[in-house]
Write a protein that holds these residues in place. Structure first.
Motif, mmCIF file in Angstrom:
data_model
loop_
_atom_site.group_PDB
_atom_site.id
_atom_site.type_symbol
_atom_site.label_atom_id
_atom_site.label_comp_id
_atom_site.label_asym_id
_atom_site.label_seq_id
_atom_site.Cartn_x
_atom_site.Cartn_y
_atom_site.Cartn_z
ATOM 1 N N VAL A 97 44.251 38.525 42.205
ATOM 2 C CA VAL A 97 44.597 37.385 41.350
ATOM 3 C C VAL A 97 43.479 37.061 40.366
ATOM 4 O O VAL A 97 43.606 36.130 39.568
ATOM 5 C CB VAL A 97 44.921 36.130 42.193
ATOM 6 C CG1 VAL A 97 46.151 36.360 43.048
ATOM 7 C CG2 VAL A 97 43.722 35.724 43.058
ATOM 8 N N GLY A 98 42.386 37.816 40.383
ATOM 9 C CA GLY A 98 41.266 37.535 39.502
ATOM 10 C C GLY A 98 41.442 38.144 38.127
ATOM 11 O O GLY A 98 42.486 38.707 37.784
ATOM 12 N N LYS A 99 40.403 38.039 37.329
ATOM 13 C CA LYS A 99 40.442 38.547 35.958
ATOM 14 C C LYS A 99 40.212 40.054 35.899
ATOM 15 O O LYS A 99 40.619 40.718 34.952
ATOM 16 C CB LYS A 99 39.370 37.843 35.110
ATOM 17 C CG LYS A 99 39.495 36.329 35.070
ATOM 18 C CD LYS A 99 40.827 35.891 34.476
ATOM 19 C CE LYS A 99 40.890 34.372 34.389
ATOM 20 N NZ LYS A 99 42.206 33.918 33.867
ATOM 21 N N ILE A 100 39.540 40.607 36.915
ATOM 22 C CA ILE A 100 39.292 42.053 36.965
ATOM 23 C C ILE A 100 40.424 42.698 37.748
ATOM 24 O O ILE A 100 40.770 42.246 38.846
ATOM 25 C CB ILE A 100 37.928 42.343 37.631
ATOM 26 C CG1 ILE A 100 36.810 41.690 36.835
ATOM 27 C CG2 ILE A 100 37.690 43.844 37.754
ATOM 28 C CD1 ILE A 100 35.447 41.761 37.485
ATOM 29 N N ASN A 101 41.019 43.752 37.196
ATOM 30 C CA ASN A 101 42.260 44.263 37.786
ATOM 31 C C ASN A 101 42.058 45.396 38.787
ATOM 32 O O ASN A 101 43.032 46.010 39.242
ATOM 33 C CB ASN A 101 43.229 44.717 36.686
ATOM 34 C CG ASN A 101 42.704 45.933 35.930
ATOM 35 O OD1 ASN A 101 41.595 46.387 36.160
ATOM 36 N ND2 ASN A 101 43.522 46.444 35.022
#
Length: 248
Positions: A223-227
């Protein structure tokens, strides 16, 4: 100088004849005389990769000592075979759990994966002979000793190996961002089976052909900005999900 670097024509010939695991043999560009021909022929017989490189590269590896135009990069421990890994699982009466690293390049990632594999009871790790990390002093150090306990086998053709394992009844699961979440509760998320878990290259992931041969793909929900996670971190999460399911 790395203890796993062996140089000089006779020492390299002796190393090959002793059947010690060798990652690669490097030969100086232009060297083609008698004993070099013998070394390259022996390497071919033992399926050891040979690369021709500038002499300066060998000078660097041998720390400016007399390498006679040849350097062997030896593994810190002997490689196992795929059959060794499968037999080990059978001997301890467990369904096989094998990790296949599809062109992982970073020795620190490899070492960390071996450390997790040992902790979670993985029966063996497969790595391609070409375009892949191999056992080295850096891997051994990063693994914190796990390299002594986890069976590692070098394989030739990845696709052929996957097909063979599928014929033997193993389910092949690949880690991929577009795969099924490991939190999914359907039967498709069942990893408590004879299993091959494939972890792809740090940047590119699993190759297209390898992905097509997988029975299914799984993913770690994020769910973070880094995929994506580092390869060894992703491997740790997935390996322990298999461990959890097998312990239920």
């Amino acid at each position: 100088m790395d203890d796993n670097i062996i140089f000089g024509r006779n020492p390299v010939i002796e190393l090959i004849n002793a059947h010690h695991s060798i990652n690669k043999i490097l030969v100086a560009d232009g060297a083609r005389d008698g004993s070099i021909k013998k070394i390259t022929a022996l390497a071919l017989d033992h399926k050891i990769p040979v690369d021709f490189v500038p002499r300066s590269k060998l000078d660097q590896l041998a720390d400016r000592q007399n390498h006679q135009g040849v350097v062997a990069l030896a593994a810190p421990v002997d490689y196992s075979s795929l059959d060794d890994i499968l037999n080990h699982a059978q001997e301890i009466n467990q369904p096989p759990f094998i990790i296949l690293l599809d062109e992982i390049q970073d020795p620190h990632n490899f070492g960390a994966i071996l450390r997790t594999a040992d902790a979670a009871g993985v029966h063996g790790v497969l790595i391609p002979k070409h375009r892949s990390v191999s056992l080295s002093a850096t891997v051994a150090k990063t693994s914190a000793g796990a390299v002594e306990y986890v069976r590692v086998a070098q394989i030739g053709n990845v696709a052929q190996t996957i097909r063979r394992l599928k014929e033997l009844g193993l389910t092949v699961v690949g880690a991929d961002l577009d795969g099924l979440s490991i939190f999914d509760q359907s039967a498709r998320s069942d990893l408590n089976v004879p299993l091959v878990l494939i972890i792809g290259n740090e940047g590119k992931g699993i190759r297209r052909l390898t992905k097509e041969l997988c029975d299914r793909l799984i993913a770690i929900p994020m769910v973070g900005k880094i995929n994506s996670l580092n390869a060894s971190s992703a491997a740790a999460v997935l390996i322990y999900e298999v461990f959890r399911q097998r312990r239920q």
